[in-house]
Scaffold this motif. Structure first.
Motif, PDB file in Angstrom:
ATOM      1  N   LYS A 179       0.841  -1.200   0.000  1.00 53.95           N
ATOM      2  CA  LYS A 179       0.000   0.000   0.000  1.00 53.95           C
ATOM      3  C   LYS A 179       0.875   1.248   0.000  1.00 53.95           C
ATOM      4  O   LYS A 179       1.867   1.327   0.727  1.00 53.95           O
ATOM      5  CB  LYS A 179      -0.906  -0.001   1.228  1.00 53.95           C
ATOM      6  CG  LYS A 179      -1.873   1.160   1.255  1.00 53.95           C
ATOM      7  CD  LYS A 179      -2.792   1.086   2.457  1.00 53.95           C
ATOM      8  CE  LYS A 179      -3.758   2.261   2.464  1.00 53.95           C
ATOM      9  NZ  LYS A 179      -4.680   2.234   3.617  1.00 53.95           N
ATOM     10  N   ASP A 180       0.534   2.211  -0.839  1.00 56.21           N
ATOM     11  CA  ASP A 180       1.236   3.492  -0.998  1.00 56.21           C
ATOM     12  C   ASP A 180       2.611   3.347  -1.655  1.00 56.21           C
ATOM     13  O   ASP A 180       3.377   4.314  -1.682  1.00 56.21           O
ATOM     14  CB  ASP A 180       1.389   4.212   0.340  1.00 56.21           C
ATOM     15  CG  ASP A 180       0.053   4.686   0.882  1.00 56.21           C
ATOM     16  OD1 ASP A 180      -0.829   5.003   0.067  1.00 56.21           O
ATOM     17  OD2 ASP A 180      -0.111   4.726   2.117  1.00 56.21           O
ATOM     18  N   GLU A 181       2.908   2.168  -2.212  1.00 52.93           N
ATOM     19  CA  GLU A 181       4.182   2.009  -2.928  1.00 52.93           C
ATOM     20  C   GLU A 181       4.075   2.638  -4.313  1.00 52.93           C
ATOM     21  O   GLU A 181       3.031   2.559  -4.970  1.00 52.93           O
ATOM     22  CB  GLU A 181       4.535   0.524  -3.054  1.00 52.93           C
ATOM     23  CG  GLU A 181       5.879   0.267  -3.707  1.00 52.93           C
ATOM     24  CD  GLU A 181       6.226  -1.215  -3.770  1.00 52.93           C
ATOM     25  OE1 GLU A 181       7.315  -1.546  -4.281  1.00 52.93           O
ATOM     26  OE2 GLU A 181       5.400  -2.038  -3.321  1.00 52.93           O
ATOM     27  N   VAL A 182       5.168   3.266  -4.757  1.00 52.17           N
ATOM     28  CA  VAL A 182       5.179   3.912  -6.074  1.00 52.17           C
ATOM     29  C   VAL A 182       5.233   2.842  -7.165  1.00 52.17           C
ATOM     30  O   VAL A 182       6.127   1.994  -7.173  1.00 52.17           O
ATOM     31  CB  VAL A 182       6.382   4.860  -6.209  1.00 52.17           C
ATOM     32  CG1 VAL A 182       6.431   5.468  -7.614  1.00 52.17           C
ATOM     33  CG2 VAL A 182       6.310   5.958  -5.165  1.00 52.17           C
ATOM     34  N   VAL A 183       4.266   2.863  -8.071  1.00 54.35           N
ATOM     35  CA  VAL A 183       4.218   1.894  -9.157  1.00 54.35           C
ATOM     36  C   VAL A 183       4.605   2.515 -10.498  1.00 54.35           C
ATOM     37  O   VAL A 183       4.960   1.809 -11.439  1.00 54.35           O
ATOM     38  CB  VAL A 183       2.820   1.245  -9.261  1.00 54.35           C
ATOM     39  CG1 VAL A 183       2.534   0.408  -8.028  1.00 54.35           C
ATOM     40  CG2 VAL A 183       1.732   2.306  -9.461  1.00 54.35           C
ATOM     41  N   ALA A 184       4.519   3.860 -10.603  1.00 52.85           N
ATOM     42  CA  ALA A 184       4.883   4.539 -11.846  1.00 52.85           C
ATOM     43  C   ALA A 184       5.202   5.997 -11.539  1.00 52.85           C
ATOM     44  O   ALA A 184       4.816   6.524 -10.483  1.00 52.85           O
ATOM     45  CB  ALA A 184       3.756   4.450 -12.874  1.00 52.85           C
ATOM     46  N   VAL A 185       5.925   6.639 -12.472  1.00 46.80           N
ATOM     47  CA  VAL A 185       6.256   8.051 -12.349  1.00 46.80           C
ATOM     48  C   VAL A 185       5.873   8.747 -13.649  1.00 46.80           C
ATOM     49  O   VAL A 185       6.205   8.258 -14.739  1.00 46.80           O
ATOM     50  CB  VAL A 185       7.755   8.267 -12.053  1.00 46.80           C
ATOM     51  CG1 VAL A 185       8.069   9.759 -11.986  1.00 46.80           C
ATOM     52  CG2 VAL A 185       8.148   7.574 -10.759  1.00 46.80           C
TER      53      VAL A 185
END
Length: 405
Positions: free
Chosen positions: A120-126
């Motif tokens: 949860k709340d992990e960055v998956v894309a920028v």
């Protein structure tokens, strides 16, 4: 003078002696008077083998182990009456997240691929976006202006309290401070709408200039990436339309959708226990009904019933077809045995009870049954040990002994 009977006895004895010692006389004649050689069967002294006791099989602990016969102690068990219906596994709708963005920009980084776990709340894309850069710049300008105006308002208040400044100057300064504070809040709300979190907004004033145009996209739940719908460089948020980047699914808990005939619906209620099994899976699981649809499909005349099951090892995969047994009634019986323990001999159900020397065949009367559990009405006592598996060879051996008898 000798009597007649004495003369007859002497004559018989003399004839017997002649037959016994004269070569060439008939062996049959010698046997007739009991002095010839006897038959082998008559003189055999080898003892015969003891007859086996009917219904008993002699087996040591080692032989039982080699035969892979499992022993269980019989006792009470719950026997349930179930309604068996088909179903399929689907994700829990509460544990599915569509990771989407509305801001316009391009995909600069993809940090997760399909099938990978995410927190949860992990960055998956920028993303790189001019819209984000504008919103952050607006926020920085509003915050800087507000900080200055708040200082001016505080100074003018001090002057007014000291009777050095004018009241009019203080009121103008306080009004301007309230306006700049509102602009900061509006700019902050824009950043929140674009997907920035509280910590990211707080860090904006200290962030490097190059990061102003970058936007992190985070997963709202923990789970696995089930779908990835964009590639590097993909333009997103065009024409203010929402663009879906990923689908994240948490499979630690899943639903099983059942199709129940309309005639059986009066028997179904939320909270009922359901036993789920599937072909290819040795294990079964227990769930409970969480939803019974009030609508009946006009074509199939069935209603949708949803069962919730735990899936910690993710063995129950969405899309799989299953069989569900809905518990309608449940009762506890005094004695129950595994179905594999029961064999039939001459049409009569039997089980094999463990004794100190092996097994004893025991006739039983069976009652209710459920899956692999069978009620024993009579023939067994709670606590007795019986053969639960590989009982057919025991039946075959018992039948063989009976045939030899």
């Amino acid at each position: 003078m000798m009597s007649r009977s004495t003369i007859v006895a002497l004559a018989f004895a003399a004839g017997a002696a002649i037959f016994a010692f004269t070569p060439g006389l008939s062996t049959i004649a010698q046997r007739a008077v009991g002095i010839g050689p006897q038959s082998k069967r008559a003189i055999s002294t080898k003892p015969s083998a003891p007859e086996p006791i009917s219904g008993f099989l002699s087996m040591s602990d080692e032989q039982i182990k080699l035969a892979q016969i499992d022993l269980v102690d019989v006792g009470p068990a719950a026997i349930a009456k179930r309604l068996v219906v088909p179903g399929s596994v689907v994700p829990d709708a509460n544990l599915v997240a569509h990771v989407s963005v509305k801001l316009s920009g391009t995909v600069a980084e993809l940090r997760k691929n399909i099938g990978e776990d995410v927190a949860k709340d992990e960055v998956v894309a920028v993303l790189e976006s001019r819209e984000v850069a504008d919103a952050k710049s607006e926020y920085l300008a509003a915050k800087l202006t507000n900080d200055l105006q708040q200082d001016l308002s505080t100074r003018d208040k001090t002057l007014w309290d000291s009777r050095v400044g004018t009241e009019q100057q203080y009121l103008r300064s306080r009004n301007a401070a309230a306006q700049t504070e509102m602009r900061v809040k509006i700019a902050r709300q824009k950043l929140l709408a674009l997907g920035l979190g509280e910590r990211e907004i707080t860090a904006v004033p200290e962030a490097p200039e190059a990061s102003l145009r970058r936007q992190d996209v985070r997963s709202p739940i923990s789970g696995r990436v089930a779908e990835r719908k964009v590639e590097l460089g993909t333009a997103v948020g065009r024409d203010s339309l929402e663009t879906e980047l990923f689908v994240v699914v948490d499979l630690s808990r899943v639903w099983v959708e059942l199709s129940v005939a309309s005639s059986d619906l009066p028997l179904i209620k939320e909270g009922q226990s359901v036993k789920i099994s599937a072909r290819g899976l040795a294990d079964t699981t227990i769930g409970k009904i969480v939803f019974v649809s009030p609508l009946v499909d006009k074509d199939t005349r069935t209603a949708r019933v949803v069962t919730e099951i735990s899936n910690p090892d993710q063995a129950w995969r969405p899309g799989s077809f299953v069989t569900a047994g809905i518990v309608l009634d449940e009762q506890t019986v005094a004695v129950a045995v595994p179905a594999t323990a029961i064999q039939k001999l001459d049409g009569q159900p039997i089980v094999f009870v463990r004794t100190k020397d092996g097994f004893e065949k025991r006739n039983v009367v069976v009652g209710e049954s459920e899956d692999q559990a069978v009620e024993i009405v009579s023939g067994l006592t709670p606590g007795e040990a019986i053969a639960a598996t590989n009982t057919f060879p025991l039946k075959a051996e018992l039948s063989k002994l009976r045939d030899e008898d």
